[in-house]
Write an enzyme that holds these catalytic residues in place. Structure first.
Site, short mmCIF file in Angstrom:
data_model
loop_
_atom_site.label_atom_id
_atom_site.label_comp_id
_atom_site.label_asym_id
_atom_site.label_seq_id
_atom_site.Cartn_x
_atom_site.Cartn_y
_atom_site.Cartn_z
N LYS A 168 -1.58 -12.25 16.77
CA LYS A 168 -2.41 -13.27 16.13
C LYS A 168 -3.69 -13.46 16.95
CE LYS A 168 0.73 -14.41 13.02
NZ LYS A 168 0.52 -14.32 11.57
N ASP A 215 -4.32 -10.32 13.43
CA ASP A 215 -4.14 -11.18 12.25
C ASP A 215 -4.78 -12.54 12.52
OD1 ASP A 215 -3.28 -12.69 10.11
OD2 ASP A 215 -1.14 -12.35 10.45
N GLU A 234 -6.24 -8.54 9.83
CA GLU A 234 -5.53 -9.12 8.68
C GLU A 234 -6.04 -10.53 8.39
OE1 GLU A 234 -1.34 -8.53 8.99
OE2 GLU A 234 -0.83 -10.29 7.79
N GLU A 276 -1.20 -11.39 1.47
CA GLU A 276 -0.04 -12.27 1.47
C GLU A 276 -0.28 -13.55 0.67
OE1 GLU A 276 0.80 -14.80 5.21
OE2 GLU A 276 -0.31 -13.10 6.00
N ASP A 330 2.71 -9.80 -1.51
CA ASP A 330 3.84 -10.64 -1.12
C ASP A 330 4.83 -10.70 -2.29
OD1 ASP A 330 4.41 -13.38 0.85
OD2 ASP A 330 5.33 -13.30 -1.13
N HIS A 384 3.56 -7.77 2.98
CA HIS A 384 3.78 -8.91 3.85
C HIS A 384 5.26 -9.26 3.83
CE1 HIS A 384 3.95 -13.46 4.22
NE2 HIS A 384 3.46 -13.10 5.37
#
Lengths: 321, 321
Positions: B105, B133, B159, B186, B209, B236
């Protein structure tokens, strides 16, 4: 959020439009949600757009008062399923009431559409504006083909020709059917969608919905982007209480943001206003400037009681539907 | 809809992926929701895409069985808030478990990101793939600036750099940060959004997703468009039960749609699998092909009872959180 803006305006003892037009450019931009918009509109640009119009706000309030209010159009004449006779009668009635814009639903059967639009032009003539609304029924290639069949009736705009999420689809349709305008927005879920509609040159008319966006905070952002991209905002109002809300927004837009009525006309549907304590007043094709404090969002207690689910009397088995 | 597909596969006594790969191209396209997609994919084109891969489906099932399953990556190492020591330890553990892709992240503080990515490269080396992400934290210009600061660590993808609805924003970011790939999906709410992501060249990786789209019916449409636009789908799976669902989709994609594993890797998060009657099995960085009938969507009765709101025992005041 709409209830909070309603309360804020009541507390200030002003109709919402007046509360808004008395806010400074900085105060308005502080209230606007600009997140995810900085690639097209910075805070500084937003303030500058509003500041440019600030010195002349008073002139435009006076102009609205003298012309009888903010211009609107009626959707009540053109629902699918009305007989040709009823359509003709309602169109005559709209003309008699002073409307210069009427809207018809299309998209179920193209031959029916041709016949109904011919009737509409017979009644309203060729100087009045005729809008058509497909309520998302078509795929993109089908939309282009169908709209071209109806082009002879010179529609002012085609509304919701396809999925409301399809920015690139609307851009393709717009390119293919010009000079017929493309309108959408009643199902536009947030400012990021509208940002892209403007970036892609996808629409001629922005029909934001006062109860789908995150109230005035997000609506302000859409008006500011529309100003920057020079796209007229003609709010959607086909829903219970929406007319009551959008009249404030349109007045605010003219006075403090756009500064023009050119190509601007706000929807009016004459249904269910009796449930509101301060219903909008429409005369001669104009929303009369609301004077009661608030966002005109309050319903009569009796209406709330009767229609509250599941305990309200309207939901009981022996209630008239 | 997910429950219905789960039931359909149980009734057929097959895992969902096998039910799907035993359907003909026509049956699959009949199940796919193609409305609003005909400007990029007609029914005939969709059938042709599937028919081309049909004769070699069996070969790819055997290939997945022999290689140990469908490749996945882990998100469990790189959450924000982990200390550098914990990050290092979890990354070592991921490498030891056979992962060739890890994800971190980013987006809270750029200096922290630089330090954490340096640690990641020290541990995993430069041959393994490192994904980052941002969970929608940036506006478009800020995303471009921030990602460029992190380019020295050669991220495989960035992401969710901005609003998940911002097709044109993702396209602008992708152009600006290439060769770093752009990934999102997602929060992609429907096939019309994905259609435009493909049309605009906005993404390098499609992260649909399984529980946000309208189940297999809408997911099929996204896979078919991804095939046509040659965009790899890397689903995802960061949510309770999502790993259980997406393993079936990824296997189906390889066997019947894409026909390749190149640039394909499906998320795996090692949380809360104990609530499912047929939890996914991951070994050596692969989802092992599920063999139990269904879409792996069924939860243990005890879990449903404990977590049902508000009566479940997990919601009582004296329950351990």
């Amino acid at each position: 959020m709409n209830a909070l803006w309603d309360l804020a305006a009541r507390r200030a003892d002003k109709p919402l439009w007046r509360l808004l037009v008395e806010m400074t450019p900085e105060e308005l931009v502080d209230a606007a949600d600009l997140r995810y918009l900085s690639d097209v509109l910075t805070r500084e640009q937003a303030i500058a757009l509003l500041a440019e119009m600030e010195p002349t706000r008073g002139r435009r309030i006076a102009d609205l008062e003298s012309r009888g209010g903010y211009p609107c159009y009626t959707t009540s004449a053109g629902w699918l399923g009305y007989s040709d006779d009823k359509l003709r009668r309602l169109l005559h009635q709209a003309v008699d009431e002073g409307y210069r814009h009427v809207k018809l639903k299309v998209g179920a059967d193209v031959e029916d559409d041709v016949r109904r639009l011919r009737i509409a032009r017979e009644v309203i003539g060729w100087d009045a504006k005729l809008m058509i609304d497909a309520n998302q029924v078509w795929d993109v290639p089908q939309a282009i083909e169908w709209i071209r069949r109806l082009a002879e009736f010179q529609p002012h705009w085609i509304e919701e020709p396809t999925s409301p999420d399809d920015i690139l689809g609307h851009a393709a349709i717009r390119k293919a059917v010009a000079p017929i305008g493309v309108a959408t927005g009643e199902h536009g879920m947030n400012r990021v969608l509208f940002k892209q509609m403007f970036q892609a040159g996808a629409i001629d008319f922005c029909q934001l919905d006062a109860a789908r966006l995150a109230s005035v905070n997000e609506i302000l952002s859409v008006y500011l982007m529309a100003k920057k991209f020079d796209v007229p905002v003609c709010p959607h109002a086909g829903g219970v209480g929406l007319c009551e809300l959008v009249q404030h927004l349109s007045i605010f837009d003219y006075v403090a943001v756009s500064g023009t009525l050119e190509n601007r006309v706000t929807e009016f549907v004459d249904h269910l206003h009796e449930h509101f304590t301060d219903p909008c007043i429409v005369k001669g094709g104009n929303y009369v400037l609301p004077s009661a404090p608030g966002y005109s969002a309050q319903m009569h207690e009796a209406s709330v009681a009767a229609y509250s689910y599941p305990s309200g009397s309207a939901w009981s088995a022996d209630s008239p539907s």
